[in-house]
Design a protein around this motif. Structure first.
Motif, PDB file in Angstrom:
ATOM      1  N   GLY A  93      82.089  35.422  40.796  1.00 47.65           N
ATOM      2  CA  GLY A  93      81.152  34.335  40.994  1.00 47.65           C
ATOM      3  C   GLY A  93      80.384  33.999  39.737  1.00 47.65           C
ATOM      4  N   ALA A  94      80.010  35.031  38.968  1.00 48.53           N
ATOM      5  CA  ALA A  94      79.270  34.801  37.720  1.00 48.53           C
ATOM      6  C   ALA A  94      80.102  33.989  36.737  1.00 48.53           C
ATOM      7  CB  ALA A  94      78.873  36.138  37.103  1.00 48.53           C
ATOM      8  N   MET A  95      81.418  34.265  36.664  1.00 43.26           N
ATOM      9  CA  MET A  95      82.296  33.495  35.775  1.00 43.26           C
ATOM     10  C   MET A  95      82.362  32.040  36.223  1.00 43.26           C
ATOM     11  SD  MET A  95      85.439  36.202  35.229  1.00 43.26           S
ATOM     12  CE  MET A  95      86.398  34.942  34.385  1.00 43.26           C
ATOM     13  N   ASN A  96      82.519  31.821  37.525  1.00 43.19           N
ATOM     14  CA  ASN A  96      82.550  30.458  38.044  1.00 43.19           C
ATOM     15  C   ASN A  96      81.207  29.765  37.909  1.00 43.19           C
ATOM     16  OD1 ASN A  96      85.251  29.994  39.015  1.00 43.19           O
ATOM     17  ND2 ASN A  96      84.865  31.585  40.552  1.00 43.19           N
ATOM     18  N   LEU A  97      80.139  30.558  37.972  1.00 44.32           N
ATOM     19  CA  LEU A  97      78.796  29.990  37.869  1.00 44.32           C
ATOM     20  C   LEU A  97      78.600  29.320  36.522  1.00 44.32           C
ATOM     21  CD1 LEU A  97      75.974  29.658  39.157  1.00 44.32           C
ATOM     22  CD2 LEU A  97      75.375  31.879  38.188  1.00 44.32           C
ATOM     23  N   GLU A  98      79.076  29.964  35.466  1.00 49.81           N
ATOM     24  CA  GLU A  98      78.919  29.392  34.129  1.00 49.81           C
ATOM     25  C   GLU A  98      79.675  28.075  34.012  1.00 49.81           C
ATOM     26  OE1 GLU A  98      76.755  30.393  31.927  1.00 49.81           O
ATOM     27  OE2 GLU A  98      76.222  31.852  33.472  1.00 49.81           O
ATOM     28  N   LYS A  99      80.801  27.978  34.740  1.00 48.94           N
ATOM     29  CA  LYS A  99      81.593  26.747  34.682  1.00 48.94           C
ATOM     30  C   LYS A  99      81.046  25.665  35.602  1.00 48.94           C
ATOM     31  CE  LYS A  99      85.831  29.504  34.179  1.00 48.94           C
ATOM     32  NZ  LYS A  99      87.109  29.868  34.853  1.00 48.94           N
ATOM     33  N   GLY A 100      80.354  26.095  36.645  1.00 48.59           N
ATOM     34  CA  GLY A 100      80.021  25.114  37.666  1.00 48.59           C
ATOM     35  C   GLY A 100      78.606  25.148  38.192  1.00 48.59           C
ATOM     36  N   ARG A 101      77.624  25.330  37.326  1.00 49.03           N
ATOM     37  CA  ARG A 101      76.236  25.321  37.806  1.00 49.03           C
ATOM     38  C   ARG A 101      75.884  23.978  38.437  1.00 49.03           C
ATOM     39  NH1 ARG A 101      72.861  29.565  36.584  1.00 49.03           N
ATOM     40  NH2 ARG A 101      73.630  31.019  35.016  1.00 49.03           N
ATOM     41  N   ALA A 102      76.395  22.908  37.863  1.00 50.07           N
ATOM     42  CA  ALA A 102      76.084  21.579  38.393  1.00 50.07           C
ATOM     43  C   ALA A 102      76.654  21.421  39.798  1.00 50.07           C
ATOM     44  CB  ALA A 102      76.629  20.499  37.468  1.00 50.07           C
ATOM     45  N   ALA A 103      77.880  21.956  39.991  1.00 49.92           N
ATOM     46  CA  ALA A 103      78.494  21.864  41.311  1.00 49.92           C
ATOM     47  C   ALA A 103      77.714  22.680  42.335  1.00 49.92           C
ATOM     48  CB  ALA A 103      79.943  22.347  41.252  1.00 49.92           C
ATOM     49  N   LEU A 104      77.266  23.888  41.930  1.00 54.04           N
ATOM     50  CA  LEU A 104      76.491  24.720  42.842  1.00 54.04           C
ATOM     51  C   LEU A 104      75.163  24.049  43.173  1.00 54.04           C
ATOM     52  CD1 LEU A 104      76.225  27.358  44.415  1.00 54.04           C
ATOM     53  CD2 LEU A 104      75.214  28.387  42.371  1.00 54.04           C
ATOM     54  N   ALA A 105      74.534  23.438  42.152  1.00 55.80           N
ATOM     55  CA  ALA A 105      73.281  22.728  42.398  1.00 55.80           C
ATOM     56  C   ALA A 105      73.483  21.598  43.393  1.00 55.80           C
ATOM     57  CB  ALA A 105      72.726  22.191  41.078  1.00 55.80           C
ATOM     58  N   ALA A 106      74.644  20.955  43.312  1.00 57.43           N
ATOM     59  CA  ALA A 106      74.934  19.871  44.258  1.00 57.43           C
ATOM     60  C   ALA A 106      75.085  20.411  45.669  1.00 57.43           C
ATOM     61  CB  ALA A 106      76.206  19.142  43.834  1.00 57.43           C
ATOM     62  N   PHE A 107      75.721  21.595  45.794  1.00 58.01           N
ATOM     63  CA  PHE A 107      75.828  22.226  47.110  1.00 58.01           C
ATOM     64  C   PHE A 107      74.429  22.488  47.674  1.00 58.01           C
ATOM     65  CE2 PHE A 107      79.931  24.385  45.489  1.00 58.01           C
ATOM     66  CZ  PHE A 107      80.671  23.254  45.778  1.00 58.01           C
ATOM     67  N   THR A 108      73.586  23.059  46.831  1.00 56.29           N
ATOM     68  CA  THR A 108      72.239  23.425  47.252  1.00 56.29           C
ATOM     69  C   THR A 108      71.427  22.201  47.650  1.00 56.29           C
ATOM     70  OG1 THR A 108      72.258  25.392  45.848  1.00 56.29           O
ATOM     71  CG2 THR A 108      70.110  24.565  46.522  1.00 56.29           C
ATOM     72  N   GLU A 109      71.546  21.151  46.844  1.00 56.79           N
ATOM     73  CA  GLU A 109      70.749  19.949  47.091  1.00 56.79           C
ATOM     74  C   GLU A 109      71.220  19.179  48.314  1.00 56.79           C
ATOM     75  OE1 GLU A 109      71.014  17.890  43.411  1.00 56.79           O
ATOM     76  OE2 GLU A 109      69.830  19.385  42.318  1.00 56.79           O
ATOM     77  N   SER A 110      72.455  19.459  48.744  1.00 58.53           N
ATOM     78  CA  SER A 110      72.976  18.745  49.907  1.00 58.53           C
ATOM     79  C   SER A 110      72.403  19.277  51.217  1.00 58.53           C
ATOM     80  CB  SER A 110      74.507  18.840  49.939  1.00 58.53           C
ATOM     81  OG  SER A 110      74.916  20.174  50.209  1.00 58.53           O
ATOM     82  N   VAL A 111      71.730  20.425  51.149  1.00 57.36           N
ATOM     83  CA  VAL A 111      71.149  21.023  52.349  1.00 57.36           C
ATOM     84  C   VAL A 111      69.889  20.265  52.750  1.00 57.36           C
ATOM     85  CG1 VAL A 111      70.097  23.109  53.302  1.00 57.36           C
ATOM     86  CG2 VAL A 111      72.087  23.294  51.791  1.00 57.36           C
ATOM     87  N   ALA A 112      69.743  19.985  54.039  1.00 55.18           N
ATOM     88  CA  ALA A 112      68.566  19.292  54.562  1.00 55.18           C
ATOM     89  C   ALA A 112      67.674  20.276  55.306  1.00 55.18           C
ATOM     90  CB  ALA A 112      68.989  18.163  55.489  1.00 55.18           C
ATOM     91  N   PRO A 113      66.354  20.014  55.350  1.00 57.38           N
ATOM     92  CA  PRO A 113      65.422  20.950  55.998  1.00 57.38           C
ATOM     93  C   PRO A 113      65.764  21.284  57.447  1.00 57.38           C
ATOM     94  CG  PRO A 113      64.205  19.352  54.705  1.00 57.38           C
ATOM     95  CD  PRO A 113      65.641  18.903  54.703  1.00 57.38           C
ATOM     96  N   ASN A 114      66.331  20.349  58.180  1.00 56.60           N
ATOM     97  CA  ASN A 114      66.629  20.606  59.594  1.00 56.60           C
ATOM     98  C   ASN A 114      68.050  21.094  59.833  1.00 56.60           C
ATOM     99  OD1 ASN A 114      64.072  20.034  60.699  1.00 56.60           O
ATOM    100  ND2 ASN A 114      64.468  17.835  60.570  1.00 56.60           N
ATOM    101  N   ASP A 115      68.785  21.393  58.761  1.00 56.17           N
ATOM    102  CA  ASP A 115      70.114  21.981  58.914  1.00 56.17           C
ATOM    103  C   ASP A 115      69.998  23.424  59.391  1.00 56.17           C
ATOM    104  OD1 ASP A 115      71.344  19.680  58.052  1.00 56.17           O
ATOM    105  OD2 ASP A 115      71.806  20.415  56.036  1.00 56.17           O
ATOM    106  N   LEU A 116      71.035  23.884  60.080  1.00 58.57           N
ATOM    107  CA  LEU A 116      71.101  25.284  60.500  1.00 58.57           C
ATOM    108  C   LEU A 116      71.179  26.182  59.269  1.00 58.57           C
ATOM    109  CD1 LEU A 116      71.427  27.422  62.743  1.00 58.57           C
ATOM    110  CD2 LEU A 116      73.895  26.975  62.676  1.00 58.57           C
TER     111      LEU A 116
END
Length: 590
Positions: free
Chosen positions: A146-169
């Motif tokens: 995961g750490a190796m992929n993290l360096e390549k894809g922090r922007a993608a992970l941030a997009a995953f995180t930002e896609s979460v809404a407060p009322n999501d499970l």
């Protein structure tokens, strides 16, 4: 409104070199900084997302408390997945039910041995990542990838995180259902973040930077997960221990704050009495005397009262000889607050600690309310009460006495159970508990509407499940499992009298009440109950029984027309047998 990824990133983004600590050997502690925890959680999140685990997928956690557990849990949430915490002691049939019901795609587990046991007993277990494992399915390998992929894809992970809404499970926590099958409680991001923020805004003003918080309750319990989410907001140190190390770690950490369940308070007092008795001599009499005087003094002085002159003099003597030495001996000399929740705390226990100069803040909540509903503020305690509602949470009492709750902490609902809707037409959550509010808004729990048993350790026990297990023995005809507020459940049993007569060659004219008095018969039925409950989770197993003097009947009002046991009637009618069963436990323990 805030999501858990936002809460976690904001809290762990503040640099704290010794934010988390866990045991390393007998006396050492290994520290993890807040930045390191955030980096580990991000690596695990990347490993999840770049290995085919999608947003909203369920990921289970099955392990004892450790830093790895928090890193994995935070990682699941940062990946936009749903965490499914499972108690490591849960019976395998229920664990497998959760795997199926939740649709878990992956599970983090403690050890290779645990993974092997789960695979053996749970045919529906998903792929497992092992904290202490080796090879491709170890946490170390998973996290490194995961750490190796993290360096390549922090922007993608941030997009995953930002896609979460407060009322999501966010978290799916399974509690014991009344039928025996666990029920999945759906908690949203806003449920949990609001509860963590509002709970920790209620009475922790005296805490200082670098104060220590000791964590002993399982993270699989929402009560301790909220504790973790609350603590990471502040410049405090979060020490992680386990119940078997508690006495030593209290002395090592000397915490300022700690959340516990009543059973732990009971154990601490039992340890004090036991140690005094073991040392013998004057101390064997002096310690119980001093603790009793302290309790009497606290009882007299609560709510602004005053103690009689003689009692005040005795208390001063007890303080000088015994009580003043107990706090440092327990490691509680720096404590600013002890919180008790998850089950009712007996008033005598609370007053005994108050006599030691250790006030306990009692609260109330349920898994369905994320969990905190009310809390007692230090300096404004009312013993017997569970405090007042925390910020943004409302409580009212229905006409039948049931406690109703409304607020941002109330669950989304039960997973895969659309017909279970425990809400009033105007949106109040029906707790199943009965209580009252005093004129100042303090809540008092007076009864339970639901049959689910809650032990003093905070474990929920579905009595029907345990009763069914016991009745697998042909020697057990009727059984009622009890145990609310006790350390573990006990069983009232009406044996199969004919089989018992045969087993012990008892004449037919001997009354059943006389048979129930026989020690050899009780020992025999106890062994049956122990064997029949051996495959249940440890907190469900029957350790003590009492024999009913006769069968329960419809005619005597103990059974419904459909032959269901009327619990309240039987518990009230045979209260003396229940008391005897638990009293015998204490005698054996001594």
């Amino acid at each position: 409104m805030q999501t858990l990824p936002q809460h976690i990133v904001n809290a762990l983004g503040k640099p704290r070199p010794r934010a988390f600590a866990e045991r390393l050997g007998a006396k050492e502690w290994r520290f993890t900084s807040s930045r390191e925890m955030l980096e580990r959680a991000s690596s695990i999140a990347a490993a999840l997302r770049f290995s085919g685990i999608d947003r909203g997928d369920r990921v289970a956690l099955i392990a004892d408390n450790r830093v790895d557990w928090l890193a994995a849990n935070f990682g699941i949430l940062l990946a936009g997945c749903v965490a499914v915490p499972i108690f490591a002691t849960l019976a395998y049939d229920q664990m497998d039910f959760i795997f199926v019901d939740s649709g878990a795609k992956l599970a983090f587990v403690e050890s290779t041995a645990m993974a092997e046991r789960i695979r053996k007993h749970c045919p529906n277990a998903p792929r497992m990542i092992v904290f202490d494992g080796q090879g491709n399915d170890s946490l170390a390998t998973f996290e490194a990838g995961g750490a190796m992929n993290l360096e390549k894809g922090r922007a993608a992970l941030a997009a995953f995180t930002e896609s979460v809404a407060p009322n999501d499970l966010a978290v799916l926590i399974y509690t014991s259902g009344t039928t025996g099958n666990p029920k999945g409680v759906m908690l949203s991001h806003n449920n949990l973040t609001s509860n963590a923020i509002d709970t920790f805004a209620s009475g922790f003003d005296d805490m200082q930077p670098d104060d220590s918080v000791l964590s002993v309750l399982p993270f699989a319990h929402v009560y301790e997960f909220i504790d973790a989410l609350g603590v990471i907001q502040f410049d405090w140190r979060f020490y992680i221990t386990r119940p078997e190390y508690l006495v030593d770690d209290l002395k090592s950490v000397r915490p300022a704050l700690m959340a516990m369940v009543p059973r732990i308070f009971e154990r601490l007092l039992a340890a004090l009495y036991g140690r005094a008795k073991a040392e013998g001599g004057l101390k064997a009499k002096l310690v119980p005397w001093a603790l009793g005087i302290g309790r009497e003094y606290a009882e007299a002085t609560v709510d602004g009262g005053s103690a009689p002159v003689l009692l005040s003099a005795k208390y001063a003597l007890a303080q000088r000889l015994v009580l003043s030495k107990i706090k440092p001996m327990l490691g509680l000399d720096r404590v600013r607050g002890l919180a008790s929740g998850s089950a009712p705390l007996h008033r005598d226990i609370a007053l005994t600690f108050a006599g030691l100069g250790i006030p306990i803040s009692e609260g109330y909540g349920l898994t369905e309310t994320s969990p905190v509903v009310t809390a007692s503020r230090l300096g404004a305690l009312r013993y017997g009460s569970v405090g007042r509602p925390i910020a943004n949470v409302q409580v009212k009492i229905a006409e039948d006495g049931e406690i109703l709750v409304k607020g941002p902490n109330v669950m989304l609902g039960y997973y895969n159970l659309p017909n279970e809707h425990p809400f009033t037409p105007d949106g109040w959550f029906k707790t199943g508990d009965v209580g009252r509010l005093d004129a100042d808004g303090y809540l008092y729990i007076t009864d339970r509407k639901k049959e689910l048993i809650k032990t003093s350790a905070g474990k929920y026990v579905a009595p029907g499940r345990v009763e069914s297990a016991l009745k697998r023995s042909s020697y057990i005809a009727q059984v009622l499992v009890v145990g609310d507020g006790h350390p573990f459940p006990a069983a009232l049993i009406a044996p199969n009298w004919e089989l018992v007569r045969s087993e012990f060659s008892i004449p037919a004219d001997v009354p059943t009440a006389a048979i129930a008095q026989r020690t050899d018969v009780e020992d025999f039925i106890r062994k049956q109950a122990t064997e029949m409950s051996a495959d249940l989770a440890p907190f469900e197993q029957i350790r003590r029984i009492a024999l009913l003097p006769r069968d329960l009947t419809i005619e005597d009002g103990e059974l419904s027309p459909t032959l269901k046991v009327k619990r309240r009637v039987v518990e009230s009618r045979y209260a003396n047998l229940i008391e005897r069963a638990y009293a015998e436990r204490e005698l054996v323990k001594k």
